[in-house]
Enzyme design. Structure first.
Site, PDB file in Angstrom:
ATOM      1  N   ASN A  98       0.848  -1.197   0.000  1.00 51.83           N
ATOM      2  CA  ASN A  98       0.000   0.000   0.000  1.00 51.83           C
ATOM      3  C   ASN A  98       0.884   1.247   0.000  1.00 51.83           C
ATOM      4  OD1 ASN A  98       0.581   0.771   2.861  1.00 51.83           O
ATOM      5  ND2 ASN A  98      -0.328  -1.248   3.218  1.00 51.83           N
ATOM      6  N   LYS A 105     -10.840  -4.373  18.470  1.00 50.77           N
ATOM      7  CA  LYS A 105      -9.402  -4.616  18.612  1.00 50.77           C
ATOM      8  C   LYS A 105      -8.915  -4.348  20.034  1.00 50.77           C
ATOM      9  CE  LYS A 105      -8.569  -3.491  13.769  1.00 50.77           C
ATOM     10  NZ  LYS A 105      -7.472  -3.961  12.907  1.00 50.77           N
TER      11      LYS A 105
HETATM   12  O1  C5P Z   1      -8.924  -2.871  10.474  1.00 51.75           O
HETATM   13  P1  C5P Z   1      -7.902  -1.903   9.991  1.00 51.75           P
HETATM   14  O2  C5P Z   1      -6.817  -2.535   9.195  1.00 51.75           O
HETATM   15  O3  C5P Z   1      -8.480  -0.721   9.307  1.00 51.75           O
HETATM   16  O4  C5P Z   1      -7.236  -1.348  11.353  1.00 51.75           O
HETATM   17  C1  C5P Z   1      -6.163  -0.514  11.335  1.00 51.75           C
HETATM   18  C2  C5P Z   1      -5.360  -0.677  12.589  1.00 51.75           C
HETATM   19  O5  C5P Z   1      -5.143  -2.061  12.831  1.00 51.75           O
HETATM   20  C3  C5P Z   1      -3.983  -0.052  12.466  1.00 51.75           C
HETATM   21  O6  C5P Z   1      -3.587   0.382  13.743  1.00 51.75           O
HETATM   22  C4  C5P Z   1      -3.139  -1.207  11.954  1.00 51.75           C
HETATM   23  O7  C5P Z   1      -1.773  -1.048  12.305  1.00 51.75           O
HETATM   24  C5  C5P Z   1      -3.763  -2.384  12.668  1.00 51.75           C
HETATM   25  N1  C5P Z   1      -3.713  -3.636  11.914  1.00 51.75           N
HETATM   26  C6  C5P Z   1      -2.969  -4.680  12.400  1.00 51.75           C
HETATM   27  N2  C5P Z   1      -2.934  -5.888  11.754  1.00 51.75           N
HETATM   28  C7  C5P Z   1      -3.598  -6.044  10.608  1.00 51.75           C
HETATM   29  C8  C5P Z   1      -4.367  -5.000  10.093  1.00 51.75           C
HETATM   30  C9  C5P Z   1      -4.407  -3.818  10.761  1.00 51.75           C
HETATM   31  O8  C5P Z   1      -2.319  -4.513  13.442  1.00 51.75           O
HETATM   32  N3  C5P Z   1      -3.522  -7.205   9.982  1.00 51.75           N
END
Ligand code: C5P
Length: 400
Positions: free
Chosen positions: A209, A341
C-alpha cells in the site's frame, strides 16, 4: 513538537563555521523559538552581528560592558531566560574556558550563570580536535551534562581533511528540540509500528500500500525525545531511523506480527501506525511467475490482525492506540475497530480529507477514546500530532 514559547540563547564563537549560525538561527525561528544571539569578539570577525540580528529579530550581544542594554545585569538575566543554551560553533578556546570555569566575555560569563541544558557543537581543525587537552576538556564537560553535537568529518576550511567540521545546523536544531522537550515519558517503554507491509507473490512482485511511515516515525521520534525507550517495528520505508530509537525492520505482516508480539510484554504503550496488509497471496511462487496470454487469478488469505492479537494479550497497565484510515463512514468504522481490537485509543483519519493520508507531512484526525466524546483535531504537522497522541496515551495511563 516545536519551540513555541521557548527562549534559545545561541552563542556564536570565532570559527569559520560561524557563517552557518545564520542557518541555525533561521531553523530555530521556524520552530517558533525566541532566539537571542551572543557573539564572542572573534565571531564578529567571521560574520556580522547585523545578519544574526535581522534573522533572530533580537539585538545581538557581543560586548560585556554594553551600556545600552535593556536588562539590568545582562548575563544573569539572559542565563535565566534561556530554556536551552547553545554554543555553535564552539571553538577549542571556549571549550577550554567552559571546562575550567573561566568567564572573561559575555558568552562564557552567561554560560556560567545558566541552569538551562547546554548544547555545544564543536568546530575546529582536526589536529586541534584530536589534541588530548581538547579531548580531556570535552570529557569534563560531558561529565557535567553538556550535550554535544559531534563534528563531522570532511574537508575543512584550512584545507585539511578530517574530523572537525561543525555538525549540520539541522542536527544542531534537532539536539535543541531534544534538550527543550518535556521528559514526561522517562522510564516508559513505547512500541511503535510504521510503514506498509509487503506480501510477496513471487521473488519479484508483492502486494502493498501507499504508506510511507511518516506518522509512525514521527511518533517514535517524539517519544524518544520525551525520554521513552522506543522500539520501532518498521515495514520497508525510505525514512532515516530516528535518533535513539531501536529499529526492527520487517517486510511482511507475519514478520511484523512476530516482532510486535515478541516485544509487547515489556511495553507500556503500543502505537500501531503501520498500514498492515490484511491479505497475502495464498502461495508465494519460488520462481518468477511467467505471463500467459490469458488473465491470472491470485487467491488471497487473511493475515493475522496484529493489533487485535496485542489487544487480547495486553497486560494491565498497557495502553494501546490503533490507527484507522477510511474513505467513508470514518467514525462508525473507527469506533467499531476501537471495540473489536480492544484498544484504548483509535486515531481516525479519512484518506479523502485534504491534508490527511499517505506521504503528507500533515494529518487531520479524530481521536476516539473509550467512554469519551470523539476529539476532532485541526490539521497538524505529523510531528505535532505525534505529541498530541503521546499526550492522550499519558492521559489514559493516568486515568487507569
Ligand atoms: O482494520 P484496519 O486494518 O483498518 O485497522 C487498522 C489498525 O489495525 C492499524 O492500527 C493497523 O496497524 C492495525 N492492523 C494490524 N494488523 C492487521 C491489520 C491492521 O495490526 N492485519
Amino acid at each position: 513538537m516545536d519551540l513555541k514559547g521557548k527562549t534559545i540563547v545561541l552563542c556564536v564563537t570565532g570559527g569559520i563555521a560561524a557563517y552557518k549560525a545564520a542557518d541555525l538561527v533561521s531553523r530555530l525561528k521556524k520552530q517558533q523559538a525566541e532566539v537571542i544571539v551572543l557573539m564572542t569578539k572573534s565571531a564578529c570577525e567571521f560574520i556580522t552581528p547585523l545578519t544574526l540580528e535581522v534573522l533572530s529579530g533580537n539585538r545581538v550581544i557581543a560586548d560585556m560592558f554594553d551600556r545600552d542594554f535593556p536588562w539590568e545585569v545582562a548575563h544573569v538575566s539572559l542565563a535565566k531566560r534561556a530554556d536551552v543554551f547553545v554554543i555553535a560553533p564552539c571553538t577549542a578556546n571556549v571549550i577550554g574556558k567552559a571546562a575550567h570555569g573561566i568567564a572573561d566575555d559575555m558568552v562564557t560569563t552567561t554560560l556560567l550563570a545558566t541552569r538551562a541544558p547546554v548544547v555545544m557543537a564543536p568546530a575546529m581543525n582536526t589536529n586541534m580536535y584530536d589534541n588530548p587537552v581538547v579531548q580531556e576538556n570535552l570529557r569534563i564537560l560531558a561529565g557535567r551534562g553538556v550535550r554535544f553535537v559531534e563534528p563531522e568529518s570532511g574537508r575543512l576550511a584550512c584545507g585539511d581533511t578530517g574530523r572537525g567540521k561543525m555538525a549540520d545546523p539541522a542536527a544542531i536544531c534537532e539536539a535543541v528540540l531534544r534538550a527543550a522537550a518535556r521528559r514526561d515519558l522517562e522510564g516508559l517503554r513505547v512500541l511503535v509500528t510504521a510503514g506498509p507491509t509487503r506480501e510477496a507473490l513471487d521473488p519479484v512482485r508483492f502486494l502493498s500500500n501507499h504508506s510511507t511511515g511518516k506518522m509512525g516515525y514521527a511518533v517514535a521520534e517524539a517519544a524518544a525525545r520525551r525520554g521513552a525507550a522506543v522500539t520501532l517495528v518498521s515495514g520497508p520505508v525510505s525514512l532515516a531511523p530516528p535518533e535513539g530509537v531501536e529499529v526492527v525492520r520487517v517486510v511482511s505482516a507475519r514478520e511484523m506480527y512476530d516482532a510486535v508480539l515478541a516485544a509487547l510484554p515489556e511495553q507500556d504503550f503500543l502505537v500501531k501506525a503501520a498500514a498492515v496488509g490484511d491479505y497475502r497471496p495464498a502461495e508465494t511462487a519460488d520462481d518468477k511467475l511467467k505471463k500467459t496470454d490469458g488473465g491470472m487469478e491470485v487467491r488471497l488469505v487473511r493475515n493475522p490482525d496484529i493489533l487485535k492479537a496485542a489487544g487480547e494479550r495486553r497486560r494491565p497497565g498497557q495502553v494501546i492506540c490503533g490507527f484507522s484510515m477510511e474513505t467513508r463512514d470514518l467514525l462508525e468504522n473507527s469506533s467499531a475497530k476501537l471495540e473489536s481490537k480492544h484498544c484504548d485509543l483509535m486515531v481516525a483519519n479519512n484518506l479523502k480529507t485534504e491534508g490527511a493520508g499517505f506521504g503528507t507531512d500533515t494529518n487531520v484526525v479524530t481521536i476516539l477514546r473509550r467512554g469519551a466524546e470523539p476529539e476532532a483535531l485541526p490539521i497538524l504537522p505529523k510531528a505535532e500530532l505525534a505529541d498530541c497522541i503521546l499526550d492522550r496515551l499519558l492521559a489514559v495511563r493516568a486515568a487507569q
